[in-house]
Design a protein around this motif. Structure first.
Motif, PDB file in Angstrom:
ATOM      1  N   MET A 197       0.855  -1.177   0.000  1.00 23.54           N
ATOM      2  CA  MET A 197       0.000   0.000   0.000  1.00 23.54           C
ATOM      3  C   MET A 197       0.894   1.230   0.000  1.00 23.54           C
ATOM      4  O   MET A 197       1.820   1.337   0.797  1.00 23.54           O
ATOM      5  CB  MET A 197      -0.901  -0.030   1.240  1.00 23.54           C
ATOM      6  N   SER A 198       0.623   2.173  -0.866  1.00 23.02           N
ATOM      7  CA  SER A 198       1.436   3.382  -0.934  1.00 23.02           C
ATOM      8  C   SER A 198       1.158   4.282   0.257  1.00 23.02           C
ATOM      9  O   SER A 198       0.145   4.158   0.942  1.00 23.02           O
ATOM     10  CB  SER A 198       1.141   4.135  -2.232  1.00 23.02           C
ATOM     11  N   LYS A 199       2.075   5.196   0.486  1.00 28.54           N
ATOM     12  CA  LYS A 199       1.959   6.140   1.603  1.00 28.54           C
ATOM     13  C   LYS A 199       0.678   6.974   1.489  1.00 28.54           C
ATOM     14  O   LYS A 199      -0.026   7.186   2.463  1.00 28.54           O
ATOM     15  CB  LYS A 199       3.194   7.044   1.614  1.00 28.54           C
ATOM     16  N   ASP A 200       0.377   7.423   0.262  1.00 30.67           N
ATOM     17  CA  ASP A 200      -0.835   8.221   0.043  1.00 30.67           C
ATOM     18  C   ASP A 200      -2.094   7.406   0.286  1.00 30.67           C
ATOM     19  O   ASP A 200      -3.052   7.890   0.893  1.00 30.67           O
ATOM     20  CB  ASP A 200      -0.859   8.790  -1.382  1.00 30.67           C
ATOM     21  N   THR A 201      -2.111   6.160  -0.193  1.00 28.30           N
ATOM     22  CA  THR A 201      -3.274   5.296   0.005  1.00 28.30           C
ATOM     23  C   THR A 201      -3.480   5.006   1.479  1.00 28.30           C
ATOM     24  O   THR A 201      -4.611   5.016   1.964  1.00 28.30           O
ATOM     25  CB  THR A 201      -3.109   3.976  -0.772  1.00 28.30           C
ATOM     26  N   LEU A 202      -2.396   4.775   2.217  1.00 31.40           N
ATOM     27  CA  LEU A 202      -2.490   4.525   3.652  1.00 31.40           C
ATOM     28  C   LEU A 202      -3.065   5.744   4.366  1.00 31.40           C
ATOM     29  O   LEU A 202      -3.955   5.611   5.208  1.00 31.40           O
ATOM     30  CB  LEU A 202      -1.124   4.155   4.228  1.00 31.40           C
ATOM     31  N   ALA A 203      -2.601   6.932   4.026  1.00 36.22           N
ATOM     32  CA  ALA A 203      -3.111   8.158   4.643  1.00 36.22           C
ATOM     33  C   ALA A 203      -4.605   8.311   4.372  1.00 36.22           C
ATOM     34  O   ALA A 203      -5.366   8.705   5.259  1.00 36.22           O
ATOM     35  CB  ALA A 203      -2.342   9.373   4.135  1.00 36.22           C
ATOM     36  N   GLN A 204      -5.023   7.995   3.165  1.00 33.29           N
ATOM     37  CA  GLN A 204      -6.445   8.093   2.821  1.00 33.29           C
ATOM     38  C   GLN A 204      -7.273   7.062   3.581  1.00 33.29           C
ATOM     39  O   GLN A 204      -8.373   7.357   4.039  1.00 33.29           O
ATOM     40  CB  GLN A 204      -6.637   7.935   1.318  1.00 33.29           C
ATOM     41  N   THR A 205      -6.745   5.856   3.728  1.00 35.29           N
ATOM     42  CA  THR A 205      -7.457   4.795   4.438  1.00 35.29           C
ATOM     43  C   THR A 205      -7.617   5.150   5.911  1.00 35.29           C
ATOM     44  O   THR A 205      -8.710   5.017   6.477  1.00 35.29           O
ATOM     45  CB  THR A 205      -6.702   3.452   4.295  1.00 35.29           C
ATOM     46  N   ILE A 206      -6.549   5.626   6.528  1.00 35.40           N
ATOM     47  CA  ILE A 206      -6.613   6.049   7.935  1.00 35.40           C
ATOM     48  C   ILE A 206      -7.585   7.214   8.075  1.00 35.40           C
ATOM     49  O   ILE A 206      -8.422   7.235   8.979  1.00 35.40           O
ATOM     50  CB  ILE A 206      -5.213   6.413   8.458  1.00 35.40           C
ATOM     51  N   GLY A 207      -7.487   8.172   7.183  1.00 38.81           N
ATOM     52  CA  GLY A 207      -8.391   9.323   7.212  1.00 38.81           C
ATOM     53  C   GLY A 207      -9.844   8.913   7.096  1.00 38.81           C
ATOM     54  O   GLY A 207     -10.719   9.463   7.777  1.00 38.81           O
ATOM     55  N   HIS A 208     -10.104   7.924   6.243  1.00 41.04           N
ATOM     56  CA  HIS A 208     -11.477   7.449   6.064  1.00 41.04           C
ATOM     57  C   HIS A 208     -11.999   6.786   7.340  1.00 41.04           C
ATOM     58  O   HIS A 208     -13.155   6.985   7.728  1.00 41.04           O
ATOM     59  CB  HIS A 208     -11.548   6.488   4.876  1.00 41.04           C
ATOM     60  N   ARG A 209     -11.143   6.011   8.015  1.00 39.26           N
ATOM     61  CA  ARG A 209     -11.556   5.390   9.282  1.00 39.26           C
ATOM     62  C   ARG A 209     -11.856   6.457  10.326  1.00 39.26           C
ATOM     63  O   ARG A 209     -12.806   6.333  11.093  1.00 39.26           O
ATOM     64  CB  ARG A 209     -10.470   4.444   9.791  1.00 39.26           C
ATOM     65  N   ILE A 210     -11.048   7.494  10.351  1.00 38.37           N
ATOM     66  CA  ILE A 210     -11.271   8.603  11.293  1.00 38.37           C
ATOM     67  C   ILE A 210     -12.605   9.271  10.984  1.00 38.37           C
ATOM     68  O   ILE A 210     -13.409   9.530  11.880  1.00 38.37           O
ATOM     69  CB  ILE A 210     -10.103   9.607  11.242  1.00 38.37           C
ATOM     70  N   LEU A 211     -12.853   9.548   9.717  1.00 33.27           N
ATOM     71  CA  LEU A 211     -14.109  10.162   9.286  1.00 33.27           C
ATOM     72  C   LEU A 211     -15.313   9.319   9.700  1.00 33.27           C
ATOM     73  O   LEU A 211     -16.278   9.836  10.286  1.00 33.27           O
ATOM     74  CB  LEU A 211     -14.106  10.343   7.766  1.00 33.27           C
ATOM     75  N   LEU A 212     -15.259   8.018   9.415  1.00 34.07           N
ATOM     76  CA  LEU A 212     -16.389   7.148   9.753  1.00 34.07           C
ATOM     77  C   LEU A 212     -16.639   7.119  11.252  1.00 34.07           C
ATOM     78  O   LEU A 212     -17.790   7.214  11.699  1.00 34.07           O
ATOM     79  CB  LEU A 212     -16.143   5.728   9.236  1.00 34.07           C
ATOM     80  N   ARG A 213     -15.572   6.996  12.034  1.00 34.38           N
ATOM     81  CA  ARG A 213     -15.749   6.934  13.492  1.00 34.38           C
ATOM     82  C   ARG A 213     -16.275   8.260  14.028  1.00 34.38           C
ATOM     83  O   ARG A 213     -17.143   8.283  14.895  1.00 34.38           O
ATOM     84  CB  ARG A 213     -14.425   6.555  14.167  1.00 34.38           C
ATOM     85  N   ARG A 214     -15.760   9.369  13.504  1.00 35.41           N
ATOM     86  CA  ARG A 214     -16.232  10.688  13.949  1.00 35.41           C
ATOM     87  C   ARG A 214     -17.727  10.813  13.686  1.00 35.41           C
ATOM     88  O   ARG A 214     -18.496  11.258  14.547  1.00 35.41           O
ATOM     89  CB  ARG A 214     -15.469  11.799  13.211  1.00 35.41           C
ATOM     90  N   LYS A 215     -18.157  10.387  12.516  1.00 31.50           N
ATOM     91  CA  LYS A 215     -19.584  10.464  12.177  1.00 31.50           C
ATOM     92  C   LYS A 215     -20.417   9.525  13.036  1.00 31.50           C
ATOM     93  O   LYS A 215     -21.534   9.864  13.415  1.00 31.50           O
ATOM     94  CB  LYS A 215     -19.793  10.190  10.690  1.00 31.50           C
ATOM     95  N   GLN A 216     -19.872   8.340  13.356  1.00 32.47           N
ATOM     96  CA  GLN A 216     -20.588   7.418  14.243  1.00 32.47           C
ATOM     97  C   GLN A 216     -20.865   8.072  15.587  1.00 32.47           C
ATOM     98  O   GLN A 216     -21.923   7.862  16.176  1.00 32.47           O
ATOM     99  CB  GLN A 216     -19.762   6.148  14.490  1.00 32.47           C
ATOM    100  N   LEU A 217     -19.914   8.839  16.061  1.00 32.91           N
ATOM    101  CA  LEU A 217     -20.055   9.499  17.359  1.00 32.91           C
ATOM    102  C   LEU A 217     -20.874  10.788  17.270  1.00 32.91           C
ATOM    103  O   LEU A 217     -21.211  11.375  18.291  1.00 32.91           O
ATOM    104  CB  LEU A 217     -18.673   9.798  17.956  1.00 32.91           C
ATOM    105  N   GLY A 218     -21.156  11.238  16.058  1.00 31.94           N
ATOM    106  CA  GLY A 218     -21.945  12.448  15.870  1.00 31.94           C
ATOM    107  C   GLY A 218     -21.158  13.731  16.100  1.00 31.94           C
ATOM    108  O   GLY A 218     -21.736  14.776  16.388  1.00 31.94           O
ATOM    109  N   TYR A 219     -19.834  13.662  15.960  1.00 36.74           N
ATOM    110  CA  TYR A 219     -18.995  14.839  16.157  1.00 36.74           C
ATOM    111  C   TYR A 219     -18.796  15.579  14.840  1.00 36.74           C
ATOM    112  O   TYR A 219     -18.679  14.964  13.784  1.00 36.74           O
ATOM    113  CB  TYR A 219     -17.600  14.465  16.660  1.00 36.74           C
ATOM    114  N   THR A 220     -18.699  16.886  14.924  1.00 39.99           N
ATOM    115  CA  THR A 220     -18.236  17.668  13.785  1.00 39.99           C
ATOM    116  C   THR A 220     -16.718  17.551  13.749  1.00 39.99           C
ATOM    117  O   THR A 220     -16.095  17.114  14.729  1.00 39.99           O
ATOM    118  CB  THR A 220     -18.625  19.151  13.928  1.00 39.99           C
ATOM    119  N   GLN A 221     -16.118  17.976  12.657  1.00 39.71           N
ATOM    120  CA  GLN A 221     -14.652  17.989  12.602  1.00 39.71           C
ATOM    121  C   GLN A 221     -14.085  18.874  13.703  1.00 39.71           C
ATOM    122  O   GLN A 221     -13.094  18.528  14.329  1.00 39.71           O
ATOM    123  CB  GLN A 221     -14.160  18.488  11.247  1.00 39.71           C
TER     124      GLN A 221
END
Length: 115
Positions: free
Chosen positions: A1-25
């Motif tokens: 997995m490339s560095k950029d793809t890894l950053a996007q994957t981690i970012g996506h997990r953060i986004l999903l979890r933040r939304k699950q908790l109902g938090y804004t950025q």
């Protein structure tokens, strides 16, 4: 997995979890002690996240660093769920058990259909 793809994957997990908790950025960034701008660039995968920041984000979002980095669950995640479950009374716990069973059946059904 490339560095950029890894950053996007981690970012996506953060986004999903933040939304699950109902938090804004803004709320999530504040809980993590990070700037909103930095949090936004991490969540969109435009910026890599350092170890100290991933720890802050994991704590703020109440997940393990393993989940954010690898997508895998560890004992921290299980303990968080157990803590939530311990607050339920017997009836609530059994209702949740039925919900979980039905959810797992639906997942199994959807996975079978895709094959």
């Amino acid at each position: 997995m490339s560095k950029d793809t890894l950053a996007q994957t981690i970012g996506h997990r953060i986004l999903l979890r933040r939304k699950q908790l109902g938090y804004t950025q803004e709320q999530a960034a504040e809980k993590a002690g990070l700037s909103h701008q930095f949090f936004s660039t991490v969540e969109t995968g435009r910026k890599n996240i350092r170890a100290d920041s991933i720890i802050k984000v994991a704590r703020a979002l109440e997940v393990s660093t393993d989940y954010l980095l690898l997508g895998s669950v560890n004992q921290v995640d299980i303990n968080n769920i157990n803590e939530s479950l311990s607050q339920l009374n017997g009836i609530e716990l059994h209702c949740l058990e039925e919900i979980v069973k039905n959810y797992l059946k639906a997942l199994e059904h959807n996975n079978t259909r895709r094959l």
